[in-house]
Scaffold this active site. Structure first.
Site, short mmCIF file in Angstrom:
data_model
loop_
_atom_site.label_atom_id
_atom_site.label_comp_id
_atom_site.label_asym_id
_atom_site.label_seq_id
_atom_site.Cartn_x
_atom_site.Cartn_y
_atom_site.Cartn_z
N CYS A 78 0.90 -1.17 0.02
CA CYS A 78 -0.10 0.09 0.14
C CYS A 78 0.87 1.32 0.02
O CYS A 78 1.39 1.57 -1.07
CB CYS A 78 -0.96 -0.11 1.13
SG CYS A 78 -2.41 1.00 0.89
N HIS A 170 -3.12 -5.10 1.23
CA HIS A 170 -2.48 -5.60 2.72
C HIS A 170 -2.65 -7.20 2.84
O HIS A 170 -3.41 -7.67 3.48
CB HIS A 170 -3.33 -4.79 3.72
CG HIS A 170 -3.25 -3.46 3.62
ND1 HIS A 170 -1.97 -2.98 4.47
CD2 HIS A 170 -3.67 -2.44 3.15
CE1 HIS A 170 -2.14 -1.68 4.37
NE2 HIS A 170 -3.16 -1.31 3.44
N GLU A 172 -0.84 -8.95 4.97
CA GLU A 172 -0.34 -9.04 6.23
C GLU A 172 -1.72 -9.06 7.13
O GLU A 172 -1.87 -9.53 8.26
CB GLU A 172 0.42 -8.00 7.02
CG GLU A 172 -0.12 -6.70 7.03
CD GLU A 172 -0.48 -5.80 5.74
OE1 GLU A 172 -0.59 -4.54 6.03
OE2 GLU A 172 -0.11 -6.26 4.62
#
EC number: 4.3.3.6
Length: 188
Positions: A78, A170, A172
């Site tokens: 991002c 994202h 994660e």
């Protein structure tokens, strides 16, 4: 193996948890002297203008640029993707400027316009990757040797250029570790 995660802002703890789930040590990076001995670096999401200014203030921008130019694998998510890009549409903010990419910040809308979608990412296998987009950028244009790895609505949302990897989403924030695993394979 130790992978640094820039810990200025954003989901750096979640990146470290993803790395640890893959059996790799993730270390928080806040100062240039902490870069020594890392095998790769992750630049998480957050607000790219703020992260860029903090990287300048804490003397990280040039050391990270130098290491990446020397071959250190760097993965930006991002805002990290924005910082890796050579060109940021409508902005002269501090950046690493290493990737042959032209990025549009917050391209999919504001925070309330965040969304999740299953993406086809061939380098990760046949199973779609459930991607989380939060105030996400996209890449409007790339030049070789940058190569698009995934698109959404004809916009590039994952790209690789040699030792550099970037996603508009994202990884994660999901339980799917395939993007982090792909980055680790880049390291070797």
């Amino acid at each position: 193996m130790r992978i640094g995660v820039l810990a200025m802002q954003g989901a750096f703890r979640e990146h470290i948890q993803s790395l640890e789930a893959l059996g790799v040590q993730g270390v928080e990076i806040r100062h240039a002297n902490q870069l020594e001995g890392i095998a790769g670096l992750i630049i998480p999401g957050g607000e790219s203008t703020t992260i860029g200014k903090l990287m300048v203030e804490f003397n990280l921008l040039e050391p990270v640029r130098h290491l990446a130019e020397g071959g250190l694998p760097v993965f930006g998510t991002c805002a990290g993707m924005v910082l890796l890009a050579r060109d940021i549409i409508g902005s002269d903010q501090p950046r690493l400027g290493l990737m042959n990419a032209r990025v549009q910040r917050n391209a999919f809308g504001r925070q309330v316009d965040s969304f999740e979608v299953d993406l086809e990412i061939p380098v990760l296998g046949e199973e779609p990757f459930h991607a989380v987009f939060i105030r996400a950028p996209y890449i409007e244009e790339i030049e070789p040797p940058a190569e698009a790895l995934a698109t959404f609505k004809d916009k590039i949302v994952m790209v690789r250029q040699g030792n550099l990897l970037a996603t508009a989403f994202h990884p994660e924030l999901t339980k799917d570790l395939r993007v982090h695993s792909y980055f680790l394979k880049m390291i070797g």
